[in-house]
Design an enzyme around this catalytic site. Structure first.
Site, short mmCIF file in Angstrom:
data_model
loop_
_atom_site.label_atom_id
_atom_site.label_comp_id
_atom_site.label_asym_id
_atom_site.label_seq_id
_atom_site.Cartn_x
_atom_site.Cartn_y
_atom_site.Cartn_z
N SER A 108 58.96 -10.14 -6.68
CA SER A 108 57.71 -10.67 -6.13
C SER A 108 57.78 -12.20 -6.13
CB SER A 108 56.53 -10.22 -6.98
OG SER A 108 55.32 -10.84 -6.58
N TYR A 127 52.80 -8.79 -15.37
CA TYR A 127 53.43 -8.54 -14.07
C TYR A 127 54.42 -9.64 -13.72
CZ TYR A 127 53.86 -7.85 -9.03
OH TYR A 127 54.36 -7.66 -7.76
#
Length: 227
Positions: A110, A125
């Site tokens: 990401s 995350y």
């Protein structure tokens, strides 16, 4: 082709589409955070084909987004176990099959934790995604002797259902400098990326057209994370 998900319905739906187009599919159901389930799945691949040419490690969750002092140990562990440990286990168990004649490993990370850090509450995350990039770079060098390439896709705001599955708590208490993912994307304005665009990038990294690319993270976000 081997398809793996922790949801049998998901595997069945996509496998049916591929089979209707003339493809051969091995349907596998396993949780990437559970070593015994994942190892059993790779054993089925070994029995069917005896090798792997491409591995796409795409499983992941947003997990819980909350201030660090409110994030429980269990919530932290759950996100890291799926996103980072799951990627490690996928690579580890795939290696004997990849080493047969070399191949390509593609990991979905990401922009969070790699190029942007303003999403308050997304600590677990972001750390899991940064860890995936470090894992890929270490593996790329180590596995080059086996002609195995390892690269990372780093998407920004994409039109997926992952946001619906994210638990967010008290993010108003965490200072945020910008709005994400609703902020403008320089390349497309308010239009998010589409899954097929990431799929095209994955296909390129899986193909011989990228045979001199390894240890690289490629950002696919319309320049959003550069702002």
């Amino acid at each position: 082709m081997a398809l793996l998900s922790h949801l049998a319905d998901e595997v069945s739906c996509l496998a049916t589409q591929i089979e209707q187009s003339g493809g051969e599919v091995l349907r596998l159901v396993a949780d990437v955070s559970k070593p015994e389930e994942l190892l059993a799945a790779f054993d089925q691949v070994r029995e069917r084909w005896g090798r792997l040419d491409v591995v796409f490690a795409n499983a992941g969750v947003n997990g819980v987004w909350a201030p660090i002092d409110e994030l429980s140990v269990e919530e932290w562990d759950s996100t890291l176990k799926i996103n980072l440990c799951g990627t490690f286990l996928t690579l580890k168990f795939a290696l004997p099959l990849l080493k047969v004649r070399g191949g390509s490993v593609i990991i979905t990370s990401s922009v969070n934790g790699t190029r942007t850090f303003h999403n308050g509450g997304a600590t677990a995350y972001a750390c899991s995604k940064a860890g995936q990039v470090a894992l890929a770079k270490m593996a790329a060098l180590e596995l080059s002797q086996h002609q195995i390439r390892v690269n990372v896709i780093c998407p920004g705001w994409f039109d997926t259902r992952i946001e619906e599955r994210t638990e967010k708590r008290h993010l108003d208490l965490v200072r945020q400098h910008t709005t994400y993912p609703e902020g403008p994307i320089p390349l497309t304005g308010e239009k998010p990326g589409q899954a097929k665009q990431a799929a095209k990038l994955a296909l390129f990294l899986a193909s011989d057209d990228s045979d001199h690319i390894t240890g690289s993270e490629i950002y696919i976000d319309g320049a959003q994370s550069l702002q």
